[in-house]
Scaffold this motif. Structure first.
Motif, PDB file in Angstrom:
ATOM      1  N   VAL A 168       0.958  -1.275  -0.022  1.00  0.00           N
ATOM      2  CA  VAL A 168       0.083   0.133  -0.200  1.00  0.00           C
ATOM      3  C   VAL A 168       1.041   1.236   0.014  1.00  0.00           C
ATOM      4  CG1 VAL A 168      -2.078   1.275   1.158  1.00  0.00           C
ATOM      5  CG2 VAL A 168      -1.754  -1.334   1.487  1.00  0.00           C
ATOM      6  N   ARG A 169       1.172   1.778  -1.254  1.00  0.00           N
ATOM      7  CA  ARG A 169       2.105   2.991  -1.238  1.00  0.00           C
ATOM      8  C   ARG A 169       1.254   4.047  -0.854  1.00  0.00           C
ATOM      9  NH1 ARG A 169       3.671   7.282  -1.914  1.00  0.00           N
ATOM     10  NH2 ARG A 169       5.431   8.069  -3.249  1.00  0.00           N
ATOM     11  N   GLY A 170       0.280   4.095  -1.141  1.00  0.00           N
ATOM     12  CA  GLY A 170      -0.249   5.553  -0.663  1.00  0.00           C
ATOM     13  C   GLY A 170       0.111   6.684  -1.783  1.00  0.00           C
ATOM     14  N   ASP A 171      -0.684   8.078  -1.603  1.00  0.00           N
ATOM     15  CA  ASP A 171      -0.467   8.880  -2.356  1.00  0.00           C
ATOM     16  C   ASP A 171       0.316  10.060  -2.137  1.00  0.00           C
ATOM     17  OD1 ASP A 171      -2.273   7.767  -4.192  1.00  0.00           O
ATOM     18  OD2 ASP A 171      -3.912   8.697  -3.343  1.00  0.00           O
ATOM     19  N   GLU A 172       0.930   9.987  -0.565  1.00  0.00           N
ATOM     20  CA  GLU A 172       1.708  10.983  -0.025  1.00  0.00           C
ATOM     21  C   GLU A 172       2.933  11.057  -0.741  1.00  0.00           C
ATOM     22  OE1 GLU A 172       0.530   8.428   1.439  1.00  0.00           O
ATOM     23  OE2 GLU A 172      -1.203   9.113   2.604  1.00  0.00           O
ATOM     24  N   PRO A 173       3.504  12.224  -0.926  1.00  0.00           N
ATOM     25  CA  PRO A 173       4.875  12.507  -1.473  1.00  0.00           C
ATOM     26  C   PRO A 173       5.964  11.926  -0.237  1.00  0.00           C
ATOM     27  CG  PRO A 173       3.620  14.651  -1.737  1.00  0.00           C
ATOM     28  CD  PRO A 173       2.933  13.500  -0.795  1.00  0.00           C
ATOM     29  N   MET A 174       6.831  10.954  -1.132  1.00  0.00           N
ATOM     30  CA  MET A 174       7.951  10.460  -0.219  1.00  0.00           C
ATOM     31  C   MET A 174       9.346  10.389  -0.993  1.00  0.00           C
ATOM     32  SD  MET A 174       5.855   6.767   0.842  1.00  0.00           S
ATOM     33  CE  MET A 174       7.095   6.355   2.076  1.00  0.00           C
ATOM     34  N   ALA A 175      10.210  10.565  -0.133  1.00  0.00           N
ATOM     35  CA  ALA A 175      11.516  10.559  -0.713  1.00  0.00           C
ATOM     36  C   ALA A 175      12.078   9.306  -1.308  1.00  0.00           C
ATOM     37  CB  ALA A 175      12.570  11.055   0.346  1.00  0.00           C
ATOM     38  N   GLU A 177      13.740   5.964  -1.640  1.00  0.00           N
ATOM     39  CA  GLU A 177      14.020   4.766  -0.778  1.00  0.00           C
ATOM     40  C   GLU A 177      13.595   5.058   0.737  1.00  0.00           C
ATOM     41  OE1 GLU A 177      18.025   3.314  -0.986  1.00  0.00           O
ATOM     42  OE2 GLU A 177      18.297   3.995  -3.017  1.00  0.00           O
ATOM     43  N   GLU A 178      12.701   6.066   0.812  1.00  0.00           N
ATOM     44  CA  GLU A 178      12.152   6.020   2.283  1.00  0.00           C
ATOM     45  C   GLU A 178      11.279   4.841   2.701  1.00  0.00           C
ATOM     46  OE1 GLU A 178       9.042   9.176   4.559  1.00  0.00           O
ATOM     47  OE2 GLU A 178       9.951   9.596   2.423  1.00  0.00           O
ATOM     48  N   PRO A 179      11.446   4.438   3.670  1.00  0.00           N
ATOM     49  CA  PRO A 179      10.604   3.124   4.321  1.00  0.00           C
ATOM     50  C   PRO A 179       8.840   3.652   4.089  1.00  0.00           C
ATOM     51  CG  PRO A 179      12.234   3.392   5.535  1.00  0.00           C
ATOM     52  CD  PRO A 179      12.273   4.678   4.782  1.00  0.00           C
ATOM     53  N   ILE A 180       8.110   2.705   3.501  1.00  0.00           N
ATOM     54  CA  ILE A 180       6.689   3.044   3.622  1.00  0.00           C
ATOM     55  C   ILE A 180       6.146   2.681   4.775  1.00  0.00           C
ATOM     56  CG2 ILE A 180       4.538   2.048   2.541  1.00  0.00           C
ATOM     57  CD1 ILE A 180       6.024   1.696   0.039  1.00  0.00           C
ATOM     58  N   PRO A 181       5.490   3.575   5.598  1.00  0.00           N
ATOM     59  CA  PRO A 181       5.008   3.551   6.979  1.00  0.00           C
ATOM     60  C   PRO A 181       4.438   2.118   7.202  1.00  0.00           C
ATOM     61  CG  PRO A 181       4.708   5.743   6.093  1.00  0.00           C
ATOM     62  CD  PRO A 181       5.019   4.810   5.062  1.00  0.00           C
ATOM     63  N   LEU A 182       4.710   1.318   8.447  1.00  0.00           N
ATOM     64  CA  LEU A 182       3.923   0.455   8.966  1.00  0.00           C
ATOM     65  C   LEU A 182       3.325   0.697  10.431  1.00  0.00           C
ATOM     66  CD1 LEU A 182       6.503  -2.486   8.051  1.00  0.00           C
ATOM     67  CD2 LEU A 182       4.498  -1.551   6.625  1.00  0.00           C
ATOM     68  N   ARG A 183       2.285  -0.057  10.698  1.00  0.00           N
ATOM     69  CA  ARG A 183       1.990   0.122  11.993  1.00  0.00           C
ATOM     70  C   ARG A 183       1.378  -1.075  12.511  1.00  0.00           C
ATOM     71  NH1 ARG A 183      -3.517  -0.625  10.377  1.00  0.00           N
ATOM     72  NH2 ARG A 183      -4.386   0.225   8.889  1.00  0.00           N
ATOM     73  N   ARG A 184       0.995  -1.241  13.848  1.00  0.00           N
ATOM     74  CA  ARG A 184       0.461  -2.486  14.427  1.00  0.00           C
ATOM     75  C   ARG A 184      -0.875  -2.707  13.745  1.00  0.00           C
ATOM     76  NH1 ARG A 184       1.134  -1.351  20.671  1.00  0.00           N
ATOM     77  NH2 ARG A 184      -0.939  -2.389  20.729  1.00  0.00           N
ATOM     78  N   PRO A 185      -1.339  -3.761  13.895  1.00  0.00           N
ATOM     79  CA  PRO A 185      -2.617  -4.062  13.164  1.00  0.00           C
ATOM     80  C   PRO A 185      -3.821  -3.473  13.983  1.00  0.00           C
ATOM     81  CG  PRO A 185      -1.389  -6.152  13.659  1.00  0.00           C
ATOM     82  CD  PRO A 185      -0.610  -4.948  14.411  1.00  0.00           C
ATOM     83  N   ASN A 186      -3.853  -3.054  15.192  1.00  0.00           N
ATOM     84  CA  ASN A 186      -4.809  -2.542  15.984  1.00  0.00           C
ATOM     85  C   ASN A 186      -4.851  -0.952  15.964  1.00  0.00           C
ATOM     86  OD1 ASN A 186      -2.658  -2.773  17.780  1.00  0.00           O
ATOM     87  ND2 ASN A 186      -3.821  -2.748  19.661  1.00  0.00           N
ATOM     88  N   GLU A 187      -3.886  -0.279  15.255  1.00  0.00           N
ATOM     89  CA  GLU A 187      -3.654   1.028  15.351  1.00  0.00           C
ATOM     90  C   GLU A 187      -4.150   1.536  13.919  1.00  0.00           C
ATOM     91  OE1 GLU A 187       0.384   1.722  17.815  1.00  0.00           O
ATOM     92  OE2 GLU A 187       0.500   1.882  15.365  1.00  0.00           O
TER      93      GLU A 187
END
Length: 213
Positions: A168-175, A177-187
């Motif tokens: 899930v890349r998303g549409d936000e601008p990213m640098a 090789e910037e890591p695509i953000p991850l989160r805990r399943p319940n967040e």
């Protein structure tokens, strides 16, 4: 260990059937047609359910940058990075990896060219395989390591796991090789803890992970 979630998405209206995938397997981009199976939602990655794997978030400091799936003495490490729209990153990343890890050779694998060989660790040489997949504005690095890295019966299960990952890349601008953000399943995406879904255990922090940049 992650448990399966009820569904990846809410129930769709009966008339709105998802389009059939145009490829035999992934990794899938979230915006392309892909099998509607049960997956664990980590924000930037949605992972297939495999009860044999102990899957944990991997971090650099306080930032979740990847996941590690553990199966016996073997591990699968996954990192999703933002990539340019015009070109992929695998050729560039391969060069960086080979400069840091001597003894790796190129060979053909299920996703094209991969790197394989022995990594020197404190416990001795450890077999490893580096698999890189270029997607639309993302790059997924999969590292299989352990005594079963060259055993198809062992590494094949990891490869099948990677083939059903959704990025899930998303549409936000990213640098680059910037890591695509991850989160805990319940967040929730904003970082707030949402309602606990039945079947989830308290999330255990995984190992620290080395950046490839």
């Amino acid at each position: 260990m992650f448990r399966r979630r009820r569904r990846e998405q809410p129930e769709a209206v009966a008339e709105q059937r998802p389009a059939a995938p145009t490829r035999e397997s992934g990794p899938w981009d979230a915006d392309e047609p892909h099998p509607d199976t049960e997956r664990v939602d980590l924000g930037g990655l949605r992972l297939p359910h495999n009860p044999d794997f102990d899957v944990r978030l991997a971090s650099v400091g306080d930032q979740h940058v990847g996941v590690v799936a553990i199966h016996g003495d073997n591990t699968l490490q996954l990192q999703a990075l933002a990539a340019p729209r015009s070109s992929g990153l695998w050729d560039e990343v391969k060069t960086k990896i080979r400069a840091q890890a001597k003894g790796l050779e190129e060979r053909e694998g299920p996703f094209g060219t991969e790197l394989a060989g022995l990594l020197k660790t404190d416990g001795g040489d450890r077999p490893a395989r580096y698999l890189g997949i270029d997607g639309p504005r993302w790059f997924l690095l999969a590292v299989i390591s352990g005594p079963g890295a060259d055993d198809e019966a062992v590494s094949g299960a990891f490869v099948d796991f990677v083939k059903d990952v959704v990025v899930v890349r998303g549409d936000e601008p990213m640098a680059r090789e910037e890591p695509i953000p991850l989160r805990r399943p319940n967040e929730q995406s904003g970082g707030d803890v949402g309602d606990e879904r039945p079947g989830f255990n308290p999330f255990r922090r995984g190992p620290e992970i080395s950046e490839i940049r």
